[in-house]
Design a protein around this motif. Sequence first.
Motif, PDB file in Angstrom:
ATOM      1  N   LEU A  56       0.855  -1.192   0.000  1.00 14.07           N
ATOM      2  CA  LEU A  56       0.000   0.000   0.000  1.00 14.07           C
ATOM      3  C   LEU A  56       0.888   1.240   0.000  1.00 14.07           C
ATOM      4  CD1 LEU A  56      -2.929   1.027   0.121  1.00 14.07           C
ATOM      5  CD2 LEU A  56      -2.706   1.104   2.616  1.00 14.07           C
ATOM      6  N   PRO A  57       1.177   1.792  -1.164  1.00 15.90           N
ATOM      7  CA  PRO A  57       2.100   2.926  -1.269  1.00 15.90           C
ATOM      8  C   PRO A  57       1.726   4.078  -0.352  1.00 15.90           C
ATOM      9  CG  PRO A  57       1.606   2.070  -3.440  1.00 15.90           C
ATOM     10  CD  PRO A  57       0.690   1.354  -2.494  1.00 15.90           C
ATOM     11  N   PHE A  58       2.740   4.650   0.291  1.00 19.45           N
ATOM     12  CA  PHE A  58       2.528   5.769   1.204  1.00 19.45           C
ATOM     13  C   PHE A  58       2.429   7.079   0.425  1.00 19.45           C
ATOM     14  CE2 PHE A  58       4.980   2.751   3.981  1.00 19.45           C
ATOM     15  CZ  PHE A  58       3.900   2.388   4.767  1.00 19.45           C
ATOM     16  N   ASN A  59       1.770   8.063   1.042  1.00 17.02           N
ATOM     17  CA  ASN A  59       1.505   9.322   0.354  1.00 17.02           C
ATOM     18  C   ASN A  59       2.776  10.107   0.017  1.00 17.02           C
ATOM     19  OD1 ASN A  59      -1.291   9.048   0.250  1.00 17.02           O
ATOM     20  ND2 ASN A  59      -1.587   9.956   2.270  1.00 17.02           N
ATOM     21  N   LYS A  60       3.712  10.200   0.972  1.00 20.23           N
ATOM     22  CA  LYS A  60       4.883  11.047   0.758  1.00 20.23           C
ATOM     23  C   LYS A  60       5.723  10.579  -0.433  1.00 20.23           C
ATOM     24  CE  LYS A  60       8.898  13.127   3.006  1.00 20.23           C
ATOM     25  NZ  LYS A  60       9.670  13.272   4.273  1.00 20.23           N
ATOM     26  N   PRO A  61       6.131   9.293  -0.477  1.00 17.08           N
ATOM     27  CA  PRO A  61       6.902   8.873  -1.659  1.00 17.08           C
ATOM     28  C   PRO A  61       6.086   8.930  -2.945  1.00 17.08           C
ATOM     29  CG  PRO A  61       6.436   6.996  -0.242  1.00 17.08           C
ATOM     30  CD  PRO A  61       6.056   8.211   0.527  1.00 17.08           C
ATOM     31  N   GLN A  62       4.769   8.733  -2.845  1.00 17.22           N
ATOM     32  CA  GLN A  62       3.939   8.861  -4.044  1.00 17.22           C
ATOM     33  C   GLN A  62       4.012  10.271  -4.610  1.00 17.22           C
ATOM     34  OE1 GLN A  62       0.128   6.643  -4.896  1.00 17.22           O
ATOM     35  NE2 GLN A  62       0.032   6.669  -2.676  1.00 17.22           N
ATOM     36  N   GLN A  63       3.940  11.264  -3.721  1.00 19.55           N
ATOM     37  CA  GLN A  63       4.007  12.656  -4.163  1.00 19.55           C
ATOM     38  C   GLN A  63       5.380  12.983  -4.749  1.00 19.55           C
ATOM     39  OE1 GLN A  63       2.930  14.845  -0.650  1.00 19.55           O
ATOM     40  NE2 GLN A  63       0.784  14.203  -0.719  1.00 19.55           N
ATOM     41  N   GLN A  64       6.435  12.480  -4.093  1.00 20.61           N
ATOM     42  CA  GLN A  64       7.788  12.730  -4.582  1.00 20.61           C
ATOM     43  C   GLN A  64       7.998  12.117  -5.962  1.00 20.61           C
ATOM     44  OE1 GLN A  64       9.849  10.931  -1.271  1.00 20.61           O
ATOM     45  NE2 GLN A  64      10.372  12.925  -0.378  1.00 20.61           N
ATOM     46  N   ILE A  65       7.557  10.887  -6.130  1.00 19.11           N
ATOM     47  CA  ILE A  65       7.745  10.190  -7.403  1.00 19.11           C
ATOM     48  C   ILE A  65       6.874  10.794  -8.493  1.00 19.11           C
ATOM     49  CG2 ILE A  65       7.342   7.973  -8.559  1.00 19.11           C
ATOM     50  CD1 ILE A  65       8.373   6.647  -5.958  1.00 19.11           C
ATOM     51  N   ALA A  66       5.664  11.216  -8.133  1.00 20.88           N
ATOM     52  CA  ALA A  66       4.793  11.873  -9.113  1.00 20.88           C
ATOM     53  C   ALA A  66       5.436  13.154  -9.627  1.00 20.88           C
ATOM     54  CB  ALA A  66       3.439  12.178  -8.485  1.00 20.88           C
ATOM     55  N   ALA A  67       6.083  13.900  -8.736  1.00 26.41           N
ATOM     56  CA  ALA A  67       6.741  15.142  -9.134  1.00 26.41           C
ATOM     57  C   ALA A  67       7.917  14.868 -10.077  1.00 26.41           C
ATOM     58  CB  ALA A  67       7.221  15.901  -7.898  1.00 26.41           C
TER      59      ALA A  67
END
Length: 225
Positions: free
Chosen positions: A93-104
């Motif tokens: 279940l991917p965490f929000n912080k790395p998801q935001q970093q990787i999306a950027a």
Amino acid sequence: MLSLVDVDLGYSQNIVLSKVNLSFKPNEHVAILGPSGVGKTTLLHHLYLQLAQQTCLCSQAQGLVDNLSIYHNVFIGGLARYSRWYNMANLLLPFNKPQQQIAAICQQLELTMPLTQKVSELSGGQRQRVALARALFQQQSIFMGDEPFSALDPLMGLRLLNLIKQAHQSVICVLHDAELALSHFDRIIVISEGKVVLDDGADKLSLARLSQHYALADMPKQVMV
């Protein structure tokens, strides 16, 4: 940063490059040129092994996991920053912080598809950008790339090269594009017939001088994917 003095490089008993004498300093942008099969990748991997603790490597093989998503392939670059339990939980279940970093990062690399898409469904150029995103996510001071823009059209390759240069203190790349090396790197190393035959500032070189060491017309061109 690193000096090589009379170093022989190769695999097992096979010497690919002999008597290598090179020095690499911080804040340099270095291009390594030469015909195929002369030892450029051998040199790059040796440099990476010596500087692995501060270097991210974007290899030709890419090392992507086809049945994983874009997100997880990029996150692999940051595994060493987190605990085993964090990494296992994030896999499920991917965490929000790395998801935001990787999306950027993916947005910067013009990867507009969902992060959940499997890399097996991507084109060659998209896969190469996922490999670049993973390198950026490692957050190292040195970037090493083995033809990291070869599957991209020249304009996109140039945009991403500038992004790589902005994000890293030092950049060392194996390239086939001599014009790109001359215009966007500080220093050029040319390898031919198992030896370093040229090592000079890009501002002191020209296509004509480079062509004395290998046939530029025979080098592969970048493809638009």
